[in-house]
Design an enzyme around this catalytic site. Structure first.
Site, mmCIF file in Angstrom:
data_model
loop_
_atom_site.group_PDB
_atom_site.id
_atom_site.type_symbol
_atom_site.label_atom_id
_atom_site.label_comp_id
_atom_site.label_asym_id
_atom_site.label_seq_id
_atom_site.Cartn_x
_atom_site.Cartn_y
_atom_site.Cartn_z
ATOM 1 N N ASN A 123 -9.338 40.647 65.328
ATOM 2 C CA ASN A 123 -8.081 40.523 64.589
ATOM 3 C C ASN A 123 -7.678 39.076 64.330
ATOM 4 O O ASN A 123 -6.933 38.805 63.381
ATOM 5 C CB ASN A 123 -6.952 41.243 65.335
ATOM 6 C CG ASN A 123 -6.821 42.690 64.907
ATOM 7 O OD1 ASN A 123 -7.265 43.067 63.818
ATOM 8 N ND2 ASN A 123 -6.218 43.510 65.756
ATOM 9 N N CYS A 380 -8.949 49.378 71.609
ATOM 10 C CA CYS A 380 -9.623 49.070 70.332
ATOM 11 C C CYS A 380 -10.135 47.647 70.296
ATOM 12 O O CYS A 380 -10.775 47.242 69.320
ATOM 13 C CB CYS A 380 -8.672 49.294 69.162
ATOM 14 S SG CYS A 380 -8.395 51.034 68.771
ATOM 15 N N PHE A 381 -9.811 46.846 71.327
ATOM 16 C CA PHE A 381 -10.396 45.525 71.517
ATOM 17 C C PHE A 381 -10.114 44.554 70.370
ATOM 18 O O PHE A 381 -10.947 43.716 70.029
ATOM 19 C CB PHE A 381 -11.903 45.637 71.757
ATOM 20 C CG PHE A 381 -12.265 46.803 72.628
ATOM 21 C CD1 PHE A 381 -12.020 46.773 73.987
ATOM 22 C CD2 PHE A 381 -12.809 47.952 72.078
ATOM 23 C CE1 PHE A 381 -12.314 47.869 74.785
ATOM 24 C CE2 PHE A 381 -13.112 49.048 72.870
ATOM 25 C CZ PHE A 381 -12.859 49.003 74.235
ATOM 26 N N CYS A 382 -8.941 44.699 69.756
ATOM 27 C CA CYS A 382 -8.539 43.799 68.660
ATOM 28 C C CYS A 382 -9.545 43.819 67.512
ATOM 29 O O CYS A 382 -9.723 42.815 66.809
ATOM 30 C CB CYS A 382 -8.352 42.370 69.159
ATOM 31 S SG CYS A 382 -7.063 42.177 70.389
ATOM 32 N N ASN A 383 -10.206 44.959 67.320
ATOM 33 C CA ASN A 383 -11.193 45.079 66.247
ATOM 34 C C ASN A 383 -11.018 46.454 65.599
ATOM 35 O O ASN A 383 -11.766 47.396 65.898
ATOM 36 C CB ASN A 383 -12.611 44.915 66.812
ATOM 37 C CG ASN A 383 -13.667 44.803 65.731
ATOM 38 O OD1 ASN A 383 -13.614 45.493 64.717
ATOM 39 N ND2 ASN A 383 -14.652 43.947 65.954
#
Length: 453
Positions: A123, A380-383
């Site tokens: 992100n 979601c791991f910033c993705n």
């Protein structure tokens, strides 16, 4: 096990006992190296001795303490450039990789330009599109292949060939996915540049276990964080900028430490001409020298040795995950991305399923792992691109959610959709041993042949 692999195994087991003994003392299985590496004891000890032996001051002065700090910062800057064979780059110290990416977003001349991103991006890279959009530029995403989460290269080629009339074009992608572990081709850098694109390479997930030689590949901008490489110090990253591209970054404001002169009664100022123009305020002058010590630690082991080790342990992890099956033949784990270690690093994206094929909520998996003192990561791991693809979310579904409210969050979205999102990420690194993987797998086996309801 082959002879060379046995030698490496003994070496890393000794390294574990010497530098990371706290893991075994606390019976802690740490599997979140993509989130942050662990610091070796000798690095902290060396930095402590460094801090004890002298007086260091704010480098924005010419007194003895300040001059010593500036000397050590300059030495660390050169050490970074040497480590990456980046003699034709500037090194701008930042708070982290996100801070490095923000500089590019804020300063790249997007007005009337174009931004191309891959759907697999952190992100902090995705957010650059907002700078582009606010200045009247356009942006697009190159999609992923659903089966292995690689980038669809024919479509990427088409997008790179588009907009030949644009003067300023930026292509941004990760050398290694922070989620799936997929390694994206570094050959795209030259290909994009030949078609008129500047290239921003997010190297944060790549450089902890792989050699990045900037004399061989030459992206215009590279972002990374040092704590992801050797765990300490946190709060320091850098932006590497190719000298031939440096002039394109137009800083829209100034701060202390970035100028040679400013005036109040007359509205003008002069920015410093090199890396310092982007280092706002006082840099972290006590901790930046520790970056040199961390790079010394990595170099003493050898990046090729680290890479081979992660590949070997990754092969073990993949093999063990594939073998986890309920008695009825259903897999306990679904591994997203490549099914082998080809073109992948040491992070693995997966979900757990019960004996009836029902997915465990990732929160439950994390809680159960916590009880066994296993540190992994979920969400979601910033993705968002990977999660949207893995869960089959359409543009229309996403639009319906965002236009229906002024604010929302991850769990609100799950309630809106009526289905689970997210996954579990395990990642291995410098201090991982076979025993860590075996203990993680033994814990996974406790979920076999169990129904959620």
């Amino acid at each position: 096990m082959e002879a060379m692999e046995r030698v490496r195994d003994k070496f890393f087991n000794r390294l574990r006992r010497k530098e990371y003994a706290r893991l075994d003392k606390l019976r802690h299985v740490y599997l979140d190296y993509t989130g942050g590496s662990l610091h070796p004891q000798s690095l902290v000890d060396r930095h402590y001795q460094y801090l004890k032996k002298a007086v260091y001051g704010n480098p924005h002065s010419n007194n003895p303490a300040s001059l010593l700090s500036e000397k050590m910062i300059s030495r660390a800057r050169k050490r970074v450039l040497d480590f990456f064979n980046a003699s034709d780059y500037y090194c701008v110290f930042t708070h982290n990789a996100s801070g490095a990416l923000q500089i590019v977003g804020e300063c790249y001349p997007f007005s009337g330009g174009r931004l191309l991103l891959t759907a697999d991006n952190h992100n902090s890279v995705n957010g650059i599109r907002e700078y582009c959009r606010s200045r009247g530029g356009g942006y697009s995403y190159s999609p992923m292949n659903c089966e292995d989460l690689s980038i669809n290269e024919p479509e990427l080629d088409r997008l790179l060939g588009a907009h030949p009339d644009k003067t300023f074009k930026l292509f941004a992608y990760p050398a290694q996915s922070n989620v799936s572990g997929v390694r994206h081709s570094l050959s795209w850098i030259k290909k994009a540049q030949e078609k008129g694109w500047d290239v921003l390479l997010d190297a944060a997930a790549f450089v902890p276990t792989s050699k990045l030689d900037l004399s061989v590949v030459s992206p215009d901008f590279v972002s990374l964080s040092f704590y992801k490489m050797f765990g300490y110090p946190t709060g320091i990253g850098c932006l590497l900028v190719k000298r031939s591209t440096f002039h394109k970054l137009k800083k829209p404001w100034y701060a202390g430490g970035t100028i040679t002169l400013s005036a109040v009664k007359y509205s003008s100022y002069f920015l410093k001409p090199d890396h310092e123009k982007f280092e706002d305020g006082t840099v972290n002058y006590l901790n930046i020298p520790a970056v040199s010590f961390g790079l010394d630690f990595i170099e003493a082991i050898g990046m090729s040795t680290i890479n081979s080790r992660v590949q070997e342990l990754g092969f073990l992890m993949v093999s063990e995950l594939h073998a986890l099956r309920h008695d009825n033949g259903r897999p306990l784990v679904k591994l997203y991305g490549p099914g082998t270690m080809e073109n992948r690093g040491g992070n693995f994206l997966l979900n757990f399923f019960d004996v009836a094929g029902e997915q465990y909520p990732f929160q439950d998996i994390e809680q159960m792992a916590n009880m066994r003192m296993i540190s992994l990561r979920t969400g979601c791991f910033c993705n968002p691109g990977i999660d949207e693809l893995n869960h089959g979310l359409s543009e229309e579904q996403l639009r319906n959610y965002f236009v229906s409210r002024d604010h929302g969050d991850y769990f609100d979205f799950i309630n809106f959709m009526g289905r689970l999102r997210g996954a579990v990420r395990v990642s291995i690194g410098l201090a991982t041993t076979r025993a860590d993987i075996e203990r993680f797998v033994r814990w996974g086996k406790t979920l076999l042949n169990i129904a959620i309801c």
